[in-house]
Design an enzyme around this catalytic site. Structure first.
Site, PDB file in Angstrom:
ATOM      1  N   ASP A 165      12.613 -24.738 -19.383  1.00 59.63           N
ATOM      2  CA  ASP A 165      11.345 -25.403 -19.604  1.00 59.63           C
ATOM      3  C   ASP A 165      10.753 -25.728 -18.232  1.00 59.63           C
ATOM      4  OD1 ASP A 165       9.312 -26.693 -21.179  1.00 59.63           O
ATOM      5  OD2 ASP A 165      10.186 -28.603 -20.583  1.00 59.63           O
ATOM      6  N   ASP A 202       7.542 -28.265 -17.519  1.00 64.05           N
ATOM      7  CA  ASP A 202       7.129 -29.661 -17.367  1.00 64.05           C
ATOM      8  C   ASP A 202       8.308 -30.593 -17.617  1.00 64.05           C
ATOM      9  OD1 ASP A 202       4.301 -29.308 -16.865  1.00 64.05           O
ATOM     10  OD2 ASP A 202       4.131 -28.657 -18.943  1.00 64.05           O
ATOM     11  N   ASP A 247      14.161 -30.803 -21.046  1.00 62.91           N
ATOM     12  CA  ASP A 247      14.179 -32.266 -20.966  1.00 62.91           C
ATOM     13  C   ASP A 247      13.824 -32.923 -22.290  1.00 62.91           C
ATOM     14  OD1 ASP A 247      11.395 -31.388 -20.658  1.00 62.91           O
ATOM     15  OD2 ASP A 247      10.966 -33.517 -20.265  1.00 62.91           O
TER      16      ASP A 247
END
Length: 343
Positions: free
Chosen positions: A26, A28, A225
């Site tokens: 990922d 961001d 995250d």
């Protein structure tokens, strides 16, 4: 889907960058936040790549094109090609192309990433409900997206046009904090129309399918995250995952994670890709030990004893919480234990 319920983070004697052939990262909250690289990200990814691991960047953000994302990563010091980037715009464009006539017009509520992805699939992006679209697609358009774009989507949906969304992430991390994501914008249209979109992004299968088709990964490791997109997407795809604590997930959310949100591994940041992972073992007293910490589940709270690395304490607490919860959500209070770890 029937899967074994995870009751503890796993250990790994080998560095994760050696145990897996491809990292599905990922962006961001993992690689960057607000355009700036997250601490240790650039160096860690460089070491993993130089050691032979393929790096693929899988993002639910549909605003930018793969080439633009690759250019940004390269500027940060991570050499990247457009083909290394897989976006939810690409996933939703394939989903639309499978359902509408070739060359069909699609009303775009979002940014350039959606338009490029639609053209890649032979579809024609349009800007108005009066342009005779055969579908509506909605993706993150940045903080400057005009309110009137939502009204345009509503007009087309009210006329019976199928509605697609690149993703439904409610928030997006930035340099100044957490901001509304595409999911918040989707809710505006949902409330106004009463309709339900077809969603392509993580954690749903279209995104996983797009990623596998484009990367050819044989032993992938999802790195993210977010529990509800990255980790659940790995669960749905039946692949392993590494949660890093550089984005939106905190210790309390991790302890309360239902089975589909429980990562295989947990680490502070992307340096966790370059190391093995400590084993979490069960104690004779029915608790769980990791490093110098032991965690147990009481009647009302999670208890923690020992000392050492805070992450080892968190891993032990996860094992106690997840085991107590089984296939549900742990309701035990872990606040005191987490405070002791500084988490």
């Amino acid at each position: 889907m029937s899967q074994t319920v995870r009751t503890r983070p796993e250990g790994s004697a080998r560095a994760l960058s050696e145990a897996y052939d491809t990292a599905l990262l990922d962006l961001d909250g993992v690689v960057y936040a607000g355009g700036s690289a997250i601490v240790h990200a650039v160096e860690s990814l460089g070491v993993a790549r130089d050691g032979g691991m393929r790096l693929a960047y899988v993002t639910n953000n549909a605003l930018r094109t793969p080439d633009a994302v690759a250019a940004h990563l390269t500027e940060l010091g991570i050499a990247t090609e457009g083909s290394d980037v897989i976006t939810s715009a690409q996933a939703v464009a394939r989903l639309i192309a499978d359902q509408v006539p070739a060359g069909g017009r699609v009303l775009v509520i979002g940014g350039e990433g959606l338009r490029v992805a639609l053209r890649e699939r032979g579809l024609e992006p349009v800007e108005s409900a009066e342009d005779e679209p055969v579908a509506v697609v909605q993706g993150y358009g940045g903080p400057e997206l005009p309110w009137g774009r939502f009204a345009e989507a509503c007009y087309a949906i009210a006329r019976g046009m199928p509605w697609f969304a690149s993703n439904t992430d409610l928030t997006i991390p930035g340099a100044r904090g957490i901001a509304p994501g595409n999911g918040a914008a989707v809710e505006v249209v949902r409330i106004a129309t009463g309709a339900e979109p077809q969603v392509a992004g993580k954690p749903l299968p279209p995104m996983h399918r797009e990623t596998v088709l484009r990367t050819g990964a044989e032993r992938p490791l999802v790195v993210g995250d977010r529990l509800d997109t990255d980790i659940e997407g790995a669960f749905n795809g039946e692949v392993d995952s590494l949660l890093v604590l550089t984005g939106v997930t905190d210790g309390a959310q991790l302890l309360a994670a239902p089975p589909q949100h429980r990562p295989t591994y947990v680490d502070a940041d992307l340096r966790g890709m370059l190391t093995g992972q400590p084993e979490v073992t069960e104690t004779d007293a029915g608790g769980f030990r990791c490093g110098g910490w032991s965690a147990t589940a009481g009647e009302e709270r999670l208890d923690l004893e020992g000392d050492g690395e805070a992450l080892d304490g968190l891993r032990a607490l996860c094992a106690a919480a997840w085991t107590a919860a089984g296939d549900g959500v742990c309701a035990l209070d872990g606040g005191k234990a987490l405070a002791r770890l500084g988490l």
